[in-house]
Design a protein around this motif. Structure first.
Motif, mmCIF file in Angstrom:
data_model
loop_
_atom_site.group_PDB
_atom_site.id
_atom_site.type_symbol
_atom_site.label_atom_id
_atom_site.label_comp_id
_atom_site.label_asym_id
_atom_site.label_seq_id
_atom_site.Cartn_x
_atom_site.Cartn_y
_atom_site.Cartn_z
ATOM 1 N N LEU A 475 43.065 -7.358 45.613
ATOM 2 C CA LEU A 475 43.097 -6.141 46.411
ATOM 3 C C LEU A 475 42.140 -6.235 47.578
ATOM 4 N N ASP A 476 42.415 -5.474 48.608
ATOM 5 C CA ASP A 476 41.452 -5.270 49.679
ATOM 6 C C ASP A 476 40.505 -4.173 49.186
ATOM 7 N N GLU A 477 39.374 -4.567 48.601
ATOM 8 C CA GLU A 477 38.514 -3.616 47.913
ATOM 9 C C GLU A 477 37.889 -2.607 48.872
ATOM 10 N N ALA A 478 37.557 -3.055 50.070
ATOM 11 C CA ALA A 478 36.983 -2.123 51.039
ATOM 12 C C ALA A 478 38.000 -1.046 51.422
ATOM 13 N N ALA A 480 40.606 -0.141 49.636
ATOM 14 C CA ALA A 480 40.893 0.675 48.456
ATOM 15 C C ALA A 480 39.858 1.775 48.285
ATOM 16 N N ALA A 481 38.608 1.482 48.633
ATOM 17 C CA ALA A 481 37.545 2.477 48.508
ATOM 18 C C ALA A 481 37.611 3.527 49.610
ATOM 19 N N ARG A 482 38.001 3.085 50.802
ATOM 20 C CA ARG A 482 37.984 4.005 51.946
ATOM 21 C C ARG A 482 39.298 4.761 52.131
ATOM 22 N N ARG A 483 40.403 4.139 51.721
ATOM 23 C CA ARG A 483 41.711 4.773 51.891
ATOM 24 C C ARG A 483 42.514 4.669 50.597
ATOM 25 N N PRO A 484 42.049 5.309 49.539
ATOM 26 C CA PRO A 484 42.752 5.209 48.256
ATOM 27 C C PRO A 484 44.104 5.912 48.296
ATOM 28 N N GLU A 485 45.070 5.344 47.618
ATOM 29 C CA GLU A 485 46.387 5.968 47.478
ATOM 30 C C GLU A 485 46.436 6.621 46.106
#
Length: 493
Positions: A475-478, A480-485
């Motif tokens: 995953l693109d962890e950054a 995922a943290a900033r733009r979670p679905e």
């Protein structure tokens, strides 16, 4: 070789993980409801209604398969090796579950009259005495509902004792730089000023730094033995002496007790209060927030301030519960997490003294076996024998960072170790094999890490794309943290 093409496994996994909305087909029905047997009710006003609610139209079989598949994606100690350092993710005997589920325990209500639950109270009393023996301290409270709550209850008990003797001005709490993160959090919540104490080059607490803070404002120290570095701190007894001579008290984090059982007692080192994680050391399946239990054991001086209720045996042989004279209060509504307490009591009763020795002996043996076998792959920041876990630094090869090694382990069916903790070790990999793993499992884990090391040597970019064989890839962890679905949206046309 920075990516891996889709395999039949990945294609099949993608098909099975399609969301229910993606499986929906008009006209399919999962359940047929009977005619309503209640009168129709008035609907809310139109502004509160919506007519665009999209619900999946799927068969009952599809729903069952979907949620069954999701359950099979769960990683558990019953399915794979779980070398999560500091967490003691070990196998939990199923007999303990059966005992805790017996009607006399499972159906007892905390509000029942004491005369009706004498067996339950006797079980709690017996566990209190067992934990007093394990810790080397004369009094115990089983009230705390989790390890972190045990920490807070213990530090509040310590504070109440200081206040009662007129030392309310003491508010400086020393905490090693290798401590669990809950230690400074608990101390701060209890109103103490947190002072970080460094470790020596050998991994022990710096006694000079402790002495420098040992003034008349010192409340005490929060200390983990063995430490989160997996080491037996050789300065612990002297540290306790320095703190006591300054008028402070010593709090012991007992999260790593499986390394000491039957061999050493924290109370004998000079600790005044100790919490123990029953869901780790004494067998309750844990993770995901619970269930837990964090009883605390204390010296005779601190006993009047313990959280309650505490079970006592009366002169006539019956059992009852009481609040200590100067108790800090309750941790919850009743007698702690009773089911967890019963599991721990069963575990200790079946193993006995010899079994306790086997637990600590095997935990230490397994950790040192990994140390000996893996030291050629990783850096060893503290080159000495370890206790229950071993901490490496994953810096031998470019690309083989702690994160990348951990991600690649997932492809081979192993849970990742704890990464980047303790913070004093760069690229830390904290591995705890626990006492319940066999040599064959450890050898398979070692062989996998050797294979991963060889992959990094052949192509340092390869590990940066792992995992490749899991249903969800890297995953693109950054992002995922900033733009979670957080909810499903239909695909854009």
């Amino acid at each position: 070789m920075t990516s891996m093409p889709d395999t039949p496994f990945r294609e099949e996994a993608h098909d099975r993980r399609r969301l229910l909305m993606e499986r929906s087909r008009p006209g399919r029905t999962g359940v047929t409801l009977p005619a309503s047997d209640v009168p129709p009710q008035l609907m809310p006003e139109q502004a509160m209604l919506r007519d665009d609610l999209q619900l999946p139209e799927v068969t009952e079989g599809e729903v069952v398969r979907y949620f069954t598949h999701l359950s099979q994606l769960n990683f558990s100690i019953d399915t794979n090796f779980y070398p999560l350092g500091s967490c003691t993710m070990k196998y939990n005997p199923k007999l303990n579950e059966a005992v805790a589920a017996t009607p006399g325990f499972a159906l007892a209500h905390p509000a029942q009259p004491e005369a009706q639950v004498q067996g339950c109270l006797e079980a709690i009393f017996t566990l209190q005495t067992y934990l007093q023996e394990v810790s080397g301290l004369p009094s115990a409270s089983l009230a705390p509902l989790a390890g972190a709550q045990g920490e807070l209850a213990g530090i509040l008990t310590l504070r109440a004792a200081l206040d009662a003797r007129g030392d309310g001005h003491r508010r400086k709490m020393l905490i090693p730089d290798t401590a669990h993160g809950t230690n400074p959090a608990s101390a701060a919540m209890a109103g103490f000023q947190v002072i970080s104490i460094p470790s020596t080059s050998g991994g022990d607490i710096d006694l000079d730094a402790v002495r420098a803070e040992a003034g008349d404002d010192l409340a005490g120290v929060m200390f983990t033995q063995p430490t989160t570095l997996g080491l037996f701190d050789r300065n612990a007894i002297e540290m306790c002496r320095v703190v006591h001579e300054a008028g402070g008290l010593v709090y012991g984090d007992g999260a790593n007790m499986n390394a000491l059982l039957g061999r050493a007692k924290l109370g004998h080192f000079g600790f005044d209060v100790v919490h123990m994680n029953l869901h780790k050391t004494f067998s309750t399946p844990h993770g995901g927030g619970g269930p837990g239990a964090g009883p605390i054991c204390v010296t005779e001086v601190l006993a009047p301030f313990l959280p309650g209720p505490i079970v006592v045996r009366r002169d006539d042989g019956s059992y009852g519960s009481e609040m200590p004279a100067q108790s800090i209060g309750r941790c919850g509504a009743s007698q702690g997490n009773f089911g967890v307490l019963i599991r721990a009591l069963t575990y200790i009763s079946l193993l006995g003294g010899e079994g306790m020795l086997n637990i600590s002996g095997n935990a230490v043996l397994n950790a040192n076996y990994l140390l000996a076998k893996l030291r050629s792959l990783f850096e060893l920041p503290y080159d000495r024998s370890v206790m229950h876990e071993v901490v490496f630094a994953a810096r031998k090869r470019a690309g083989a960072t702690a994160l990348n090694v951990s991600k690649r382990l997932l492809d081979h069916g192993f849970h990742a170790p704890t990464m980047y903790f303790p913070l004093v070790v760069p690229e830390a990999l904290m591995i705890e094999p626990t006492e319940t793993e066999s040599k064959e499992t450890l050898d398979a884990f070692i062989e996998t890490l050797e294979r991963i090391d060889a992959e990094a040597a052949a192509d340092e970019e390869f590990l940066r794309g792992a995992p490749y064989e899991t249903p969800i890839s890297r995953l693109d962890e950054a992002r995922a943290a900033r733009r979670p679905e957080l909810r499903w949206r239909p695909a854009e046309e």
